[in-house]
Write a protein that holds these residues in place. Structure first.
Motif, PDB file in Angstrom:
ATOM      1  N   ARG A  38      -9.157  14.776  -5.196  1.00  0.00           N
ATOM      2  CA  ARG A  38      -8.641  13.639  -4.407  1.00  0.00           C
ATOM      3  C   ARG A  38      -7.621  12.843  -5.214  1.00  0.00           C
ATOM      4  O   ARG A  38      -6.572  12.455  -4.695  1.00  0.00           O
ATOM      5  N   LYS A  39      -7.908  12.611  -6.493  1.00  0.00           N
ATOM      6  CA  LYS A  39      -6.979  11.862  -7.335  1.00  0.00           C
ATOM      7  C   LYS A  39      -5.652  12.608  -7.463  1.00  0.00           C
ATOM      8  O   LYS A  39      -4.583  12.006  -7.383  1.00  0.00           O
ATOM      9  N   GLY A  40      -5.700  13.902  -7.638  1.00  0.00           N
ATOM     10  CA  GLY A  40      -4.479  14.702  -7.714  1.00  0.00           C
ATOM     11  C   GLY A  40      -3.673  14.622  -6.429  1.00  0.00           C
ATOM     12  O   GLY A  40      -2.441  14.497  -6.461  1.00  0.00           O
ATOM     13  N   LYS A  82       0.222  15.622   3.628  1.00  0.00           N
ATOM     14  CA  LYS A  82      -0.764  16.521   4.229  1.00  0.00           C
ATOM     15  C   LYS A  82      -1.954  16.792   3.311  1.00  0.00           C
ATOM     16  O   LYS A  82      -3.056  17.066   3.778  1.00  0.00           O
ATOM     17  N   VAL A  83      -1.751  16.689   2.009  1.00  0.00           N
ATOM     18  CA  VAL A  83      -2.842  16.979   1.077  1.00  0.00           C
ATOM     19  C   VAL A  83      -3.949  15.926   1.174  1.00  0.00           C
ATOM     20  O   VAL A  83      -5.125  16.288   1.304  1.00  0.00           O
ATOM     21  N   PRO A  84      -3.645  14.615   1.152  1.00  0.00           N
ATOM     22  CA  PRO A  84      -4.729  13.649   1.370  1.00  0.00           C
ATOM     23  C   PRO A  84      -5.412  13.818   2.723  1.00  0.00           C
ATOM     24  O   PRO A  84      -6.609  13.565   2.855  1.00  0.00           O
ATOM     25  N   GLU A  85      -4.667  14.282   3.726  1.00  0.00           N
ATOM     26  CA  GLU A  85      -5.290  14.528   5.021  1.00  0.00           C
ATOM     27  C   GLU A  85      -6.346  15.624   4.926  1.00  0.00           C
ATOM     28  O   GLU A  85      -7.329  15.606   5.661  1.00  0.00           O
ATOM     29  N   LEU A  86      -6.139  16.564   4.005  1.00  0.00           N
ATOM     30  CA  LEU A  86      -7.082  17.674   3.855  1.00  0.00           C
ATOM     31  C   LEU A  86      -8.288  17.328   2.986  1.00  0.00           C
ATOM     32  O   LEU A  86      -9.382  17.821   3.238  1.00  0.00           O
ATOM     33  N   PRO A  90     -10.854   9.881   6.276  1.00  0.00           N
ATOM     34  CA  PRO A  90      -9.922   9.528   7.352  1.00  0.00           C
ATOM     35  C   PRO A  90      -9.169   8.218   7.106  1.00  0.00           C
ATOM     36  O   PRO A  90      -7.994   8.110   7.481  1.00  0.00           O
ATOM     37  N   SER A  91      -9.786   7.242   6.465  1.00  0.00           N
ATOM     38  CA  SER A  91      -9.085   5.977   6.228  1.00  0.00           C
ATOM     39  C   SER A  91      -7.910   6.165   5.268  1.00  0.00           C
ATOM     40  O   SER A  91      -6.841   5.583   5.459  1.00  0.00           O
ATOM     41  N   VAL A  92      -8.071   6.990   4.249  1.00  0.00           N
ATOM     42  CA  VAL A  92      -6.976   7.272   3.317  1.00  0.00           C
ATOM     43  C   VAL A  92      -5.904   8.111   4.008  1.00  0.00           C
ATOM     44  O   VAL A  92      -4.709   7.853   3.854  1.00  0.00           O
ATOM     45  N   ALA A  93      -6.331   9.098   4.771  1.00  0.00           N
ATOM     46  CA  ALA A  93      -5.375   9.945   5.494  1.00  0.00           C
ATOM     47  C   ALA A  93      -4.542   9.102   6.455  1.00  0.00           C
ATOM     48  O   ALA A  93      -3.318   9.284   6.549  1.00  0.00           O
ATOM     49  N   GLN A  94      -5.186   8.165   7.153  1.00  0.00           N
ATOM     50  CA  GLN A  94      -4.445   7.326   8.094  1.00  0.00           C
ATOM     51  C   GLN A  94      -3.487   6.396   7.364  1.00  0.00           C
ATOM     52  O   GLN A  94      -2.348   6.198   7.781  1.00  0.00           O
TER      53      GLN A  94
END
Length: 152
Positions: A38-40, A82-86, A90-94
Motif C-alpha cells: 500500500r505504501k508503495g 489505478k494501483v491504490p484502487e487495487l 475504498p476511501s483512499v481509492a476515492q
C-alpha cells in the motif's frame, strides 16, 4: 504412567504454543507485506501527482508546457491512480480518484467548467486518507503556517 501423561501433555502444550507463535508471526509478516505494498502504491501515485503539480506551477509562472508533456504526465497520473484502487481501501481509492480528476481538470484548463475544488484541498483529503490507511492518522496535520506571536 503419570510421567507419560505429563510428558504427552507437555508436548501438546509446547506444540500448541509453537503453532500460535508461528501463526502470529505469519500474520505479522503478511500485514507488513500488505502495508509495504500500500505504501508503495501511495508513493507511486504521489510521484505522478507531483509531476502534474509541477506542470501547473510552471503554467502559473507563465511558462509554456507542451501538450505532449501534459498528456504524458496525465497518462502517468491516471495509471498510478489505478494501483491504490487495487490495493487500498475504498476511501483512499476515492480520494486518489478525486485528486486525479481535480489535477486533470486544472491541467486541461477545465477547472472552472467542472467546479473542481482547489488542488490543495484535494491533496489534503488524499493525504489524510493515506495516513489513515497506513495507520499513522491521529489528528489532521496542520496545513497553514504556524501563527506568529505578536510583539516579539
Amino acid at each position: 504412567m503419570a510421567g507419560v501423561a505429563l510428558g504427552s501433555a507437555g508436548t501438546l502444550v509446547g506444540q500448541f504454543l509453537s503453532t500460535r507463535v508461528d501463526a502470529r508471526r505469519a500474520r505479522f509478516e503478511r500485514d507488513s507485506a500488505e502495508r509495504a505494498e500500500r505504501k508503495g502504491a501511495l508513493m507511486e501515485f504521489l510521484s505522478a501527482a507531483q509531476q502534474v503539480e509541477l506542470c501547473l506551477d510552471r503554467l502559473s509562472l507563465g511558462e509554456e508546457v507542451e501538450e505532449s508533456e501534459k498528456w504524458q504526465h496525465l497518462h502517468a497520473l491516471w495509471l498510478a491512480k489505478k494501483v491504490p484502487e487495487l490495493v487500498c481501501t475504498p476511501s483512499v481509492a476515492q480520494a486518489a480518484h478525486d485528486y486525479t480528476m481535480g489535477l486533470h481538470s486544472l491541467l486541461r484548463g477545465q477547472a472552472a467548467e467542472v467546479g473542481a475544488p482547489a488542488k490543495r484541498e484535494l491533496r489534503f483529503a488524499f493525504m489524510e486518507a493515506a495516513r489513515a490507511e497506513l495507520g499513522v492518522a491521529s489528528e489532521p496535520l496542520r496545513r497553514d503556517p504556524p501563527a506568529v506571536e505578536s510583539g516579539r
